[in-house]
Motif scaffolding. Structure first.
Motif, PDB file in Angstrom:
ATOM      1  N   TYR A 309       0.852  -1.191   0.000  1.00 45.35           N
ATOM      2  CA  TYR A 309       0.000   0.000   0.000  1.00 45.35           C
ATOM      3  C   TYR A 309       0.885   1.238   0.000  1.00 45.35           C
ATOM      4  O   TYR A 309       1.668   1.467   0.922  1.00 45.35           O
ATOM      5  CB  TYR A 309      -0.915   0.001   1.225  1.00 45.35           C
ATOM      6  CG  TYR A 309      -1.873   1.177   1.263  1.00 45.35           C
ATOM      7  CD1 TYR A 309      -2.950   1.252   0.390  1.00 45.35           C
ATOM      8  CD2 TYR A 309      -1.680   2.216   2.179  1.00 45.35           C
ATOM      9  CE1 TYR A 309      -3.831   2.317   0.414  1.00 45.35           C
ATOM     10  CE2 TYR A 309      -2.554   3.291   2.222  1.00 45.35           C
ATOM     11  CZ  TYR A 309      -3.635   3.341   1.329  1.00 45.35           C
ATOM     12  OH  TYR A 309      -4.508   4.406   1.355  1.00 45.35           O
ATOM     13  N   GLY A 312      -1.984   5.858  -1.338  1.00 46.03           N
ATOM     14  CA  GLY A 312      -3.430   5.668  -1.533  1.00 46.03           C
ATOM     15  C   GLY A 312      -3.802   4.600  -2.529  1.00 46.03           C
ATOM     16  O   GLY A 312      -4.964   4.499  -2.935  1.00 46.03           O
ATOM     17  N   ASP A 382      -8.649   3.677  -3.073  1.00 45.74           N
ATOM     18  CA  ASP A 382      -9.230   3.619  -1.735  1.00 45.74           C
ATOM     19  C   ASP A 382     -10.735   3.348  -1.735  1.00 45.74           C
ATOM     20  O   ASP A 382     -11.319   3.063  -0.679  1.00 45.74           O
ATOM     21  CB  ASP A 382      -8.941   4.917  -0.973  1.00 45.74           C
ATOM     22  CG  ASP A 382      -7.604   4.853  -0.246  1.00 45.74           C
ATOM     23  OD1 ASP A 382      -7.250   3.756   0.227  1.00 45.74           O
ATOM     24  OD2 ASP A 382      -6.920   5.894  -0.174  1.00 45.74           O
ATOM     25  N   LYS A 443     -13.389  -3.345   1.220  1.00 42.62           N
ATOM     26  CA  LYS A 443     -13.693  -2.362   0.169  1.00 42.62           C
ATOM     27  C   LYS A 443     -14.119  -3.040  -1.133  1.00 42.62           C
ATOM     28  O   LYS A 443     -15.056  -2.595  -1.807  1.00 42.62           O
ATOM     29  CB  LYS A 443     -12.466  -1.468  -0.070  1.00 42.62           C
ATOM     30  CG  LYS A 443     -12.182  -0.522   1.092  1.00 42.62           C
ATOM     31  CD  LYS A 443     -10.930   0.316   0.868  1.00 42.62           C
ATOM     32  CE  LYS A 443     -10.705   1.262   2.055  1.00 42.62           C
ATOM     33  NZ  LYS A 443      -9.504   2.103   1.893  1.00 42.62           N
TER      34      LYS A 443
END
Length: 754
Positions: A309, A312, A382, A443
């Protein structure tokens, strides 16, 4: 005719047909002549609205699917629906036979839920017998005294063969016994499970009726010239020997077990470790942190994951075993893998698609070893959007072999108050990356659910067996954060790969799940209306989000299980196809199976295409080659997948029944999981389901379809879905995989409970 026969076709008028087919006005007279000719041939007809549709008066060919009671259904693709055939109209057709059926009338019959209309037909011709062998129990014919020898001589004169004995098929759909010809049969012991090839089908209907009518004989020892005859091609083992029960199901379903000699020879050429020359030219990811996450008892590891990661953006790597490096197209291993289609996971064993030397060896992503992989490396923002990706042939070395349960424990405990009491956690050194993976998983899932992906939540079970294959416990299979994390990552890779190769316009094999049939959706809507639910279907179209909403509404309710089951039955079966038709259940436009080449041939097939594309070897000739084979590969692997599913379900049923044999006479608390006019289905906490026959209840019960309840005619007593009942186990029959219950306290039927 092809246009009207298409499964997407809906009855329409002449003018609409002409417009869709772009027929100029000057040529429509020829279209009219063609349609009139098809009507006169009985292939199509005009409905009451003047629309053309396939004739419902003609004959159709399809596969006959029998039932234990003798009646069955013919699945005719060109007709678009199953055709009911009564036991008297099968014309000797057996389960799996290809037949020609003629329509005679329309009937309305209740199924395991809502009632539905079915056309009724009669089998007029058997076009092709199912080639599957039949498995059953052999009863040897005695011949050690003059009386027995005289009987054998009499049977021989009647049937024209030297009788060896009788085989009673395990499959209850075959309601006849088979007379065995001794001359051509493998020597077999009395009581053995055997594989039989029918040589003369006789007349099963006439034989069965005669045996039942003769009060002196049972169907298992009644001999007549109408009796089917066959030869024993294999003895599996004695019916009481460990493992023979499972092997019998395997052979009955035509699952390949033996490894061909050519495959064994090819295996001798495959190395135990990755050769240095095979490592050349690959993207080297051995320094990247990556791990496998699987079940406690998993032995073949075909997928690994990695994550970074930065700024972002998540960089998610899904790394899949490069099986095609060792299995070349057209080789013995390749042909055998296609024949098998998929690995079959049973209670006491796995029947692998690829030999263990590959699946547990050189192709398995074992911890601390160099392995060849095909990687899908995705960039995700994100919000869970996949904003970029690349495919690459890679070289990896797995840092850690992890298990679902231990990863789930870490994700639940790490960084919380629970850590004080938890003690040392496994994989703690990898906690930061695992937590970041969990974050990305949420997500991706949120994004998928937002578009309407359907998530069925059926309770699954895991059978715990001893060294003899006997079930010693049944435990519910728990989905946890780790299993969902891996599922989210695999789904993301499958979609990404499918979309990539769709837009490259390269021949590919997709996993497709087409929209549900409108009529089935209408039937489902009618069914759920009785529970107070509804589905919105503007212009007859159903969106997966509507199904998702329904499943959310019923979650945790008494009717959840039965409605979820009916929703699933209303769906089309997913299959493999070279056409990208989308995946309704996942609400995905593009979908393929990429992540499991060790156990699924379709994944294996597209790996070969991807690698040729990456290496610049996908020439016009190779493209034509793939265009010519992918439809056949899709059809074959769709069939082998269904075969594996049926085998796994059947083994689970007989093993659960075997487990419950020890509890006959014991009482348990269960929940009503299904209701029919003939029985109450009750599920126990260990997922075993049994039935209370309504005929054994004190009152006469009628099914109220509008409320989906059973109502006592005299007492007014009511049985409802989700209702808790204390039951007594009265019987568990391993041979049929059925468990029978009765109310533990018949006085409860008084109505005071409700």
């Amino acid at each position: 005719m092809a246009f009207i026969s298409d499964k997407e076709y809906k009855p329409m008028r002449f003018k609409d047909i002409a417009m869709i087919l772009n027929v100029p006005k000057s040529e429509r007279v020829f279209l009219d002549m063609e349609l009139s000719d098809l009507v006169s041939q009985g292939k199509i007809e005009l409905d009451e609205k003047g629309c053309y549709r396939l004739s419902k008066k003609g004959s159709y060919s399809g596969i006959f699917m029998s039932t234990q009671k003798g009646f069955g259904f013919v699945r005719a693709e060109e007709f678009g629906d199953d055709i009911f055939v009564s036991a008297d109209d099968t014309n000797g057709a057996l389960d799996g036979d290809k037949v020609e059926v003629k329509l005679i009338t329309t009937i309305v019959r209740g199924k395991h839920g809502p009632s539905g209309k079915h056309e009724e037909g009669v089998v007029i011709k058997i076009l092709e017998r199912d080639s599957h062998a039949i498995v059953g129990t052999f009863t040897k014919m005695a011949g050690d005294n003059s009386k027995s020898e005289a009987r054998i001589a009499k049977i021989s004169a009647l049937t024209g063969i030297v009788p060896y004995g009788i085989v009673v098929p395990d499959n209850q759909k075959y309601n006849f016994s088979i007379l065995i010809d001794k001359k051509k049969s493998v020597s077999s012991a009395d009581g053995a499970k055997v594989v039989v090839q029918i040589t003369d089908y006789g007349n099963p209907n006439e034989y069965g009726n005669a045996a039942r009518d003769d009060k002196r004989n049972s169907i298992n020892n009644y001999i007549s010239q109408d009796m089917p005859k066959g030869i024993i091609t294999r003895e599996i083992g004695h019916k009481d020997d460990p493992g023979v029960d499972v092997l019998s199901v395997v052979f009955a379903n035509g699952i390949p077990v033996e490894v061909p000699e050519e495959v064994t020879k090819q295996l001798q050429t495959i190395p135990e470790e990755v050769a240095e020359e095979d490592k050349q030219g690959r993207l080297d990811l051995r320094d990247e942190v990556m791990f496998t996450i699987d079940g406690d008892d998993t032995k073949d590891f075909d997928d690994a994951v990695s994550l970074k990661y930065e700024n972002g953006v998540y960089t998610l790597g899904v790394h899949i075993a490069d099986v095609t490096n060792y299995v070349t197209e057209g080789s013995a291993l390749d042909k055998d893998a296609l024949k098998r289609g998929t690995s079959v996971y049973l209670a006491d064993r796995v029947v692998p698609m690829l030999p263990h030397q590959l699946s547990n060896g050189i192709c398995s992503l074992n911890e601390g070893t160099d392995r060849l992989t095909l990687s899908c490396i995705m960039q995700v923002d994100d919000e869970g959007n996949i904003i970029g990706h690349k495919m690459a042939e890679t070289l990896v070395n797995i840092n850690k072999r992890m298990t679902y349960n231990k990863v789930a424990e870490l994700l639940e405990v790490y960084g919380t108050e629970k850590m004080k009491d938890a003690g040392p956690l496994d994989y703690e050194e990898y906690a930061p990356v695992l937590l970041k993976m969990q974050e990305l998983s949420h997500k991706l899932r949120k994004k998928r659910m937002a578009r309407g992906s359907i998530d069925f939540d059926f309770q699954e079970s895991k059978l715990i067996v001893d060294e003899r294959g006997k079930v010693i416990d049944i435990k519910p299979y728990i989905h946890n954060e780790a299993t969902r994390l891996i599922e989210d990552f695999m789904l993301a890779a499958n979609e990404t790969v499918a979309e990539d190769y769709f837009w490259q316009q390269i021949p590919f094999l997709y996993r497709v799940h087409e929209k549900p049939d409108e009529e089935k959706m209408d039937t489902l809507t009618e069914f759920i209306r009785g529970f107070g639910y509804a589905l919105k279907m503007p212009k007859g179209e159903i969106h997966p989000k509507e199904i998702q909403k329904l499943l959310k509404k019923v979650k945790g309710t008494d009717e959840e299980n039965v409605i979820s089951t009916q929703v699933l039955r209303s769906m089309r079966q997913a299959r493999y196809s070279p056409e990208c038709l989308g995946h309704f259940g996942l609400a995905a436009k593009y979908y393929a199976h990429f992540t499991s080449p060790i156990r699924r041939y379709p994944d294996f097939q597209i790996h070969r295409i991807i690698k040729e594309s990456l290496e610049g070897k996908l020439t016009d000739e190779r493209i034509k080659h793939y265009e010519s084979i992918l439809t056949s590969v899709g059809d074959s692997t769709s069939k082998t997948e269904r075969r594996a599913d049926e085998t796994e379900r059947e083994v689970e049923k007989i093993k659960k029944a075997e487990y419950m044999e020890q509890f006959v006479g014991h009482t348990f608390e269960g929940v009503i999981s299904g209701l029919t006019s003939w029985g109450i289905f009750v599920q126990l906490p260990n997922t075993v389901e049994g039935m209370i026959r309504t005929a054994l209840l004190m009152d006469y019960y009628e099914m109220d379809e509008s409320t989906y309840t059973l109502v006592g005619r005299d007492s007014g007593n009511i049985f409802r879905l989700g209702q808790k009942l204390r039951i007594l186990v009265t019987n568990a029959e391993k041979a049929t995989g059925t468990v029978s219950f009765m109310l533990a306290d018949p006085s409860l039927e008084s109505g005071k409970m409700w």
